[in-house]
Design a protein around this motif. Structure first.
Motif, PDB file in Angstrom:
ATOM      1  N   UNK A 140       0.798  -1.148  -0.018  1.00 42.59           N
ATOM      2  CA  UNK A 140       0.045  -0.021   0.128  1.00 42.59           C
ATOM      3  C   UNK A 140       0.814   1.240   0.012  1.00 42.59           C
ATOM      4  N   UNK A 141       2.104   1.309   0.614  1.00 42.43           N
ATOM      5  CA  UNK A 141       2.834   2.316   0.789  1.00 42.43           C
ATOM      6  C   UNK A 141       3.324   2.681  -0.634  1.00 42.43           C
ATOM      7  N   UNK A 142       3.369   2.008  -1.523  1.00 41.23           N
ATOM      8  CA  UNK A 142       3.757   2.235  -3.071  1.00 41.23           C
ATOM      9  C   UNK A 142       2.861   3.225  -3.716  1.00 41.23           C
ATOM     10  N   UNK A 143       1.531   3.179  -3.203  1.00 41.03           N
ATOM     11  CA  UNK A 143       0.552   4.133  -3.807  1.00 41.03           C
ATOM     12  C   UNK A 143      -0.130   5.074  -3.188  1.00 41.03           C
ATOM     13  N   UNK A 144       0.498   5.143  -1.738  1.00 41.02           N
ATOM     14  CA  UNK A 144      -0.333   6.550  -0.992  1.00 41.02           C
ATOM     15  C   UNK A 144       0.483   7.583  -1.164  1.00 41.02           C
ATOM     16  N   UNK A 145      -0.093   8.789  -1.637  1.00 44.17           N
ATOM     17  CA  UNK A 145       0.489  10.124  -1.818  1.00 44.17           C
ATOM     18  C   UNK A 145       1.414  10.491  -0.726  1.00 44.17           C
ATOM     19  N   UNK A 146       2.511  11.191  -0.950  1.00 38.94           N
ATOM     20  CA  UNK A 146       3.165  12.331  -0.308  1.00 38.94           C
ATOM     21  C   UNK A 146       2.810  13.206  -0.311  1.00 38.94           C
ATOM     22  N   UNK A 147       2.116  14.057   0.600  1.00 39.53           N
ATOM     23  CA  UNK A 147       1.925  15.559   0.419  1.00 39.53           C
ATOM     24  C   UNK A 147       2.814  16.375   1.319  1.00 39.53           C
ATOM     25  N   UNK A 148       3.456  16.852   0.468  1.00 39.45           N
ATOM     26  CA  UNK A 148       4.799  17.808   0.946  1.00 39.45           C
ATOM     27  C   UNK A 148       4.164  18.817   1.608  1.00 39.45           C
ATOM     28  N   UNK A 149       3.354  19.710   1.200  1.00 42.12           N
ATOM     29  CA  UNK A 149       2.635  20.801   1.874  1.00 42.12           C
ATOM     30  C   UNK A 149       2.338  20.478   3.384  1.00 42.12           C
ATOM     31  N   UNK A 150       1.657  19.197   3.542  1.00 40.83           N
ATOM     32  CA  UNK A 150       1.071  18.986   4.736  1.00 40.83           C
ATOM     33  C   UNK A 150       2.175  18.370   5.639  1.00 40.83           C
ATOM     34  N   UNK A 151       3.309  17.835   5.111  1.00 41.08           N
ATOM     35  CA  UNK A 151       4.580  17.617   5.840  1.00 41.08           C
ATOM     36  C   UNK A 151       5.199  18.731   6.249  1.00 41.08           C
ATOM     37  N   UNK A 152       5.356  19.782   5.477  1.00 44.81           N
ATOM     38  CA  UNK A 152       5.945  21.060   5.941  1.00 44.81           C
ATOM     39  C   UNK A 152       5.036  21.775   6.971  1.00 44.81           C
ATOM     40  N   UNK A 153       3.681  21.780   6.660  1.00 49.25           N
ATOM     41  CA  UNK A 153       2.884  22.414   7.703  1.00 49.25           C
ATOM     42  C   UNK A 153       3.118  21.705   9.084  1.00 49.25           C
ATOM     43  N   UNK A 154       3.382  20.579   9.174  1.00 50.54           N
ATOM     44  CA  UNK A 154       3.470  19.768  10.398  1.00 50.54           C
ATOM     45  C   UNK A 154       4.660  19.781  11.129  1.00 50.54           C
ATOM     46  N   UNK A 155       6.008  20.205  10.301  1.00 49.88           N
ATOM     47  CA  UNK A 155       7.045  20.099  10.728  1.00 49.88           C
ATOM     48  C   UNK A 155       7.218  20.825  12.208  1.00 49.88           C
ATOM     49  N   UNK A 156       7.745  20.006  13.046  1.00 47.08           N
ATOM     50  CA  UNK A 156       7.985  20.328  14.507  1.00 47.08           C
ATOM     51  C   UNK A 156       6.862  19.642  15.559  1.00 47.08           C
TER      52      UNK A 156
END
Length: 172
Positions: A140-156
């Protein structure tokens, strides 16, 4: 049905209110004028559920109460050297949920697509053309999106994935 955004409520289903999400979308130039409010609210529920499912185990601190529906609010959560209130949702989390909801509003279920491993295609040929796709683990991990905008917002506000692989031990 109206969103329940009450921090810590056992029936809460969204971090941001629709007004907060629209303010965020306005600030980054998103046009939601063609999407009905009830569709946007449904997207906010799905976006919040995806956010908790994807990042919940990595959020800093721990849930404030046993029976709260969502992962936030948190207690013992320290961000930039300050302890966050244990009865509030950080704006960064609301913005991240709004970002996820935008994807759900414009392409429903895009954050959590169904995946059937047996239907995966590694290589296909049509006439003289042959295509071999990226080799993955086949999960499943091969098809899940990586949403970099969300990653950036949640940094920290989230621990790294690597830190979840290590446990502490004490000698007695």
């Amino acid at each position: 049905m109206a969103l329940n955004t009450t921090p810590g409520d056992p029936a809460a289903d969204s971090y941001p209110t629709l007004v907060e999400a629209k303010a965020y979308w306005d600030s980054i130039g998103r046009d939601y004028s063609g999407i009905a409010d009830d569709e946007l609210e449904q997207a906010l529920r799905r976006g919040t559920a995806w956010l908790d499912g994807t990042y919940g185990a990595r959020f800093i601190g721990k849930a404030s109460t046993f029976d709260q529906a969502l992962e936030w609010p948190r207690q013992d959560a320290v961000y930039r050297g300050k302890t966050l209130p244990s009865n509030a949702i950080p704006q960064k989390v609301k913005n991240a949920a709004s970002e996820a909801a935008w994807r759900e509003a414009t392409e429903p279920n895009s954050l959590s697509p169904d995946y059937v491993p047996a239907e995966g295609v590694k290589q296909e040929q049509v006439g003289p053309l042959s295509v071999t796709y990226k080799d993955g683990a086949g999960g499943v991990a091969d098809v899940l999106p990586v949403v970099t905008a969300v990653d950036g917002l949640l940094r920290g506000l989230v621990a790294s994935k690597a830190s979840l692989n290590f446990a502490t031990a004490a000698r007695g």
